[in-house]
Design an enzyme around this catalytic site. Structure first.
Site, PDB file in Angstrom:
ATOM      1  N   HIS A 174       7.029  -6.949  -1.782  1.00 31.40           N
ATOM      2  CA  HIS A 174       6.502  -5.557  -1.297  1.00 31.40           C
ATOM      3  C   HIS A 174       5.351  -6.214  -0.120  1.00 31.40           C
ATOM      4  O   HIS A 174       4.599  -7.141  -0.433  1.00 31.40           O
ATOM      5  CB  HIS A 174       5.716  -4.937  -2.331  1.00 31.40           C
ATOM      6  CG  HIS A 174       5.129  -3.647  -2.105  1.00 31.40           C
ATOM      7  ND1 HIS A 174       5.749  -2.512  -1.689  1.00 31.40           N
ATOM      8  CD2 HIS A 174       3.657  -3.255  -1.650  1.00 31.40           C
ATOM      9  CE1 HIS A 174       5.029  -1.440  -1.420  1.00 31.40           C
ATOM     10  NE2 HIS A 174       3.900  -2.096  -1.209  1.00 31.40           N
ATOM     11  N   MET A 223      -1.456  -2.474   6.990  1.00 33.04           N
ATOM     12  CA  MET A 223      -2.613  -1.757   7.323  1.00 33.04           C
ATOM     13  C   MET A 223      -3.176  -1.756   8.406  1.00 33.04           C
ATOM     14  O   MET A 223      -3.268  -3.066   9.129  1.00 33.04           O
ATOM     15  CB  MET A 223      -3.612  -2.174   6.129  1.00 33.04           C
ATOM     16  CG  MET A 223      -3.268  -2.027   4.749  1.00 33.04           C
ATOM     17  SD  MET A 223      -4.411  -2.635   3.518  1.00 33.04           S
ATOM     18  CE  MET A 223      -3.514  -2.593   2.013  1.00 33.04           C
ATOM     19  N   ASP A 246       2.478  -5.193   2.637  1.00 27.68           N
ATOM     20  CA  ASP A 246       1.736  -3.871   2.876  1.00 27.68           C
ATOM     21  C   ASP A 246       0.991  -4.258   4.399  1.00 27.68           C
ATOM     22  O   ASP A 246       0.226  -5.027   4.568  1.00 27.68           O
ATOM     23  CB  ASP A 246       0.382  -3.840   1.947  1.00 27.68           C
ATOM     24  CG  ASP A 246       0.791  -3.617   0.319  1.00 27.68           C
ATOM     25  OD1 ASP A 246       1.406  -2.453   0.469  1.00 27.68           O
ATOM     26  OD2 ASP A 246       0.570  -4.316  -0.319  1.00 27.68           O
ATOM     27  N   GLY A 286      -5.996  -3.902  -2.566  1.00 31.42           N
ATOM     28  CA  GLY A 286      -5.688  -4.124  -3.827  1.00 31.42           C
ATOM     29  C   GLY A 286      -6.629  -4.576  -5.020  1.00 31.42           C
ATOM     30  O   GLY A 286      -7.855  -4.110  -4.739  1.00 31.42           O
ATOM     31  N   GLY A 287      -6.191  -4.288  -6.324  1.00 34.76           N
ATOM     32  CA  GLY A 287      -7.261  -4.680  -7.398  1.00 34.76           C
ATOM     33  C   GLY A 287      -7.886  -3.180  -7.695  1.00 34.76           C
ATOM     34  O   GLY A 287      -8.935  -3.448  -8.388  1.00 34.76           O
ATOM     35  N   HIS A 313       5.804  -1.567   3.611  1.00 35.55           N
ATOM     36  CA  HIS A 313       5.088  -0.135   3.208  1.00 35.55           C
ATOM     37  C   HIS A 313       3.859  -0.175   4.443  1.00 35.55           C
ATOM     38  O   HIS A 313       2.858  -0.801   4.543  1.00 35.55           O
ATOM     39  CB  HIS A 313       4.166  -0.203   1.929  1.00 35.55           C
ATOM     40  CG  HIS A 313       3.243   0.606   1.553  1.00 35.55           C
ATOM     41  ND1 HIS A 313       2.243   0.595   0.334  1.00 35.55           N
ATOM     42  CD2 HIS A 313       3.178   2.131   2.042  1.00 35.55           C
ATOM     43  CE1 HIS A 313       1.671   1.983   0.391  1.00 35.55           C
ATOM     44  NE2 HIS A 313       2.059   2.710   1.177  1.00 35.55           N
ATOM     45  N   ASP A 321       2.798   2.396  -6.997  1.00 32.34           N
ATOM     46  CA  ASP A 321       2.104   1.472  -6.217  1.00 32.34           C
ATOM     47  C   ASP A 321       0.642   1.465  -6.405  1.00 32.34           C
ATOM     48  O   ASP A 321       0.104   2.442  -6.032  1.00 32.34           O
ATOM     49  CB  ASP A 321       2.467   1.507  -4.502  1.00 32.34           C
ATOM     50  CG  ASP A 321       1.846   0.315  -3.980  1.00 32.34           C
ATOM     51  OD1 ASP A 321       1.106  -0.723  -4.423  1.00 32.34           O
ATOM     52  OD2 ASP A 321       1.886   0.115  -2.695  1.00 32.34           O
ATOM     53  N   MET A 362       0.901   1.465   6.031  1.00 33.41           N
ATOM     54  CA  MET A 362      -0.161   2.288   5.963  1.00 33.41           C
ATOM     55  C   MET A 362      -0.878   2.195   7.478  1.00 33.41           C
ATOM     56  O   MET A 362      -1.902   1.970   7.570  1.00 33.41           O
ATOM     57  CB  MET A 362      -1.106   1.905   5.017  1.00 33.41           C
ATOM     58  CG  MET A 362      -0.567   1.835   3.347  1.00 33.41           C
ATOM     59  SD  MET A 362      -1.377   0.779   2.433  1.00 33.41           S
ATOM     60  CE  MET A 362      -0.466  -0.354   2.340  1.00 33.41           C
ATOM     61  N   MET A 377       1.577   6.669  -4.737  1.00 37.26           N
ATOM     62  CA  MET A 377       0.395   5.868  -4.533  1.00 37.26           C
ATOM     63  C   MET A 377      -0.377   6.087  -5.866  1.00 37.26           C
ATOM     64  O   MET A 377      -1.017   7.356  -6.261  1.00 37.26           O
ATOM     65  CB  MET A 377      -0.428   6.078  -3.390  1.00 37.26           C
ATOM     66  CG  MET A 377      -0.180   5.543  -2.024  1.00 37.26           C
ATOM     67  SD  MET A 377       0.375   3.692  -1.936  1.00 37.26           S
ATOM     68  CE  MET A 377      -1.230   3.073  -2.782  1.00 37.26           C
ATOM     69  N   SER A 403       3.648  -7.406  -4.806  1.00 35.65           N
ATOM     70  CA  SER A 403       2.809  -7.175  -3.237  1.00 35.65           C
ATOM     71  C   SER A 403       2.426  -8.594  -2.820  1.00 35.65           C
ATOM     72  O   SER A 403       1.444  -9.098  -3.571  1.00 35.65           O
ATOM     73  CB  SER A 403       1.910  -6.195  -3.424  1.00 35.65           C
ATOM     74  OG  SER A 403       1.077  -6.180  -2.197  1.00 35.65           O
ATOM     75  N   GLY A 458      -2.327  -0.820  -9.234  1.00 38.87           N
ATOM     76  CA  GLY A 458      -3.047  -0.739 -10.509  1.00 38.87           C
ATOM     77  C   GLY A 458      -2.115  -0.882 -11.510  1.00 38.87           C
ATOM     78  O   GLY A 458      -2.134  -0.371 -12.751  1.00 38.87           O
TER      79      GLY A 458
HETATM   80  C1  DX5 Z   1      -2.611  -0.552  -1.673  1.00 39.44           C
HETATM   81  C2  DX5 Z   1      -1.314  -1.250  -1.628  1.00 39.44           C
HETATM   82  C3  DX5 Z   1      -0.616  -2.017  -2.644  1.00 39.44           C
HETATM   83  C4  DX5 Z   1      -1.371  -3.058  -3.104  1.00 39.44           C
HETATM   84  C5  DX5 Z   1      -1.570  -3.105  -4.787  1.00 39.44           C
HETATM   85  O1  DX5 Z   1      -3.059   0.119  -0.544  1.00 39.44           O
HETATM   86  O2  DX5 Z   1      -0.522  -0.165  -0.900  1.00 39.44           O
HETATM   87  O3  DX5 Z   1       0.606  -2.256  -2.632  1.00 39.44           O
HETATM   88  O4  DX5 Z   1      -1.097  -4.149  -2.803  1.00 39.44           O
HETATM   89  O5  DX5 Z   1      -2.186  -3.933  -5.052  1.00 39.44           O
HETATM   90  P1  DX5 Z   1      -2.798  -3.893  -6.916  1.00 39.44           P
HETATM   91  O6  DX5 Z   1      -1.527  -4.007  -7.655  1.00 39.44           O
HETATM   92  O7  DX5 Z   1      -3.684  -5.056  -7.125  1.00 39.44           O
HETATM   93  O8  DX5 Z   1      -2.992  -2.608  -7.185  1.00 39.44           O
HETATM   94 ZN    ZN Z   2       1.850  -0.957  -1.107  1.00 38.56          ZN
END
Ligand code: DX5
Ligand code: ZN
Length: 220
Positions: A35, A39, A37, A146-147, A68, A177, A70, A139, A10, A179
């Site tokens: 990937h 948002m 993201d 992230g993180g 993806h 997706d 969101m 999810m 991602s 962690g």
């Molecule tokens: C979270 C995203 C993920 C995110 C994952 O809303 O959809 O794709 O980037 O990040 P990590 O791998 O750091 O959890």
């Molecule tokens: Zn994602």
């Protein structure tokens, strides 16, 4: 035993000031997809980036863009994301009152159609649409950042989606997706995941290329 799961790093966790270099690194890596993201600050409490960035990534990417969404009302933007370079488009179940129509629209654009489920949404609500999907994204964190820490109930959901998939759609791709790292990758694959998304565990690793290859070898 070998397996053939896919890895989708991602770019949310990439260095945005050096995005071209990051994409070139992914081109050289064992990543299968990239990937992306999106948002909107409405569906999730964060804003990432939009079409100009996706198009810029697509200019350098040699791998399919796994987009993806969101965002609320994703139907308004499906074609724009396809035009920006999306190969796969995943929308959230929770954002789509007319999910069947949305999925057909994604397929009519020639894209792989995915549906994502938030951690609290049970897999069983997909029973009457899973046969029409190419991909389900589970999810394993609350979407938006992230993180975050991996939510363990994901294993139960993988069990449930595997069951639906074997009944209605054996070709279904099952993506996890949030962690995901080298500690849980093998367990996730054993539990039925066929696509692993990883942001921070790839881009915060001392060597992103080896982090990706570890994820790719996981479970072998
Ligand atoms: C979270 C995203 C993920 C995110 C994952 O809303 O959809 O794709 O980037 O990040 P990590 O791998 O750091 O959890
Ligand atoms: Zn994602």
């Amino acid at each position: 035993m070998t397996n053939n799961h896919l890895i989708a790093p991602s770019i949310l966790a990439a260095d945005f000031a050096n995005l071209q270099q990051e994409i070139e690194m992914l081109n050289q890596s064992q990543a299968d997809w990239i990937h992306v993201d999106i948002m909107d600050g409405m569906f999730v409490p964060n804003i990432s980036f939009g079409f100009p960035v996706v198009s810029a990534v697509n200019k350098h990417a040699k791998k399919p863009l796994d987009v993806h969404l969101m965002i609320v009302e994703p139907d308004r933007y499906l074609k724009a994301f396809k035009d920006a370079g999306a190969s796969n488009i995943t929308v959230h179940y929770e954002a789509c009152p007319n999910l069947n129509r949305t999925v057909q629209a994604i397929k009519e654009l020639g894209c792989t159609a995915g549906v994502a489920l938030n951690p609290h949404t049970p897999v069983s609500i997909l029973e009457d649409i899973v046969g029409d999907l190419n991909l389900v994204l589970i999810m394993s964190v609350n979407p938006g950042f992230g993180g975050q820490h991996f939510i363990k109930n994901t294993y139960k959901k993988l069990h449930d989606i595997k069951e639906l998939s074997s009944r209605y759609n054996p070709d279904l791709l099952i993506e996890v997706d949030g962690g995901v790292d080298q500690h849980n990758a093998a367990d996730l694959i054993r539990a039925g995941a066929t696509v692993l998304v990883a942001g921070s565990s790839v881009f915060s690793a001392p060597e992103a290329l080896s982090a990706i290859s570890n994820l790719k070898q996981a479970g072998n």
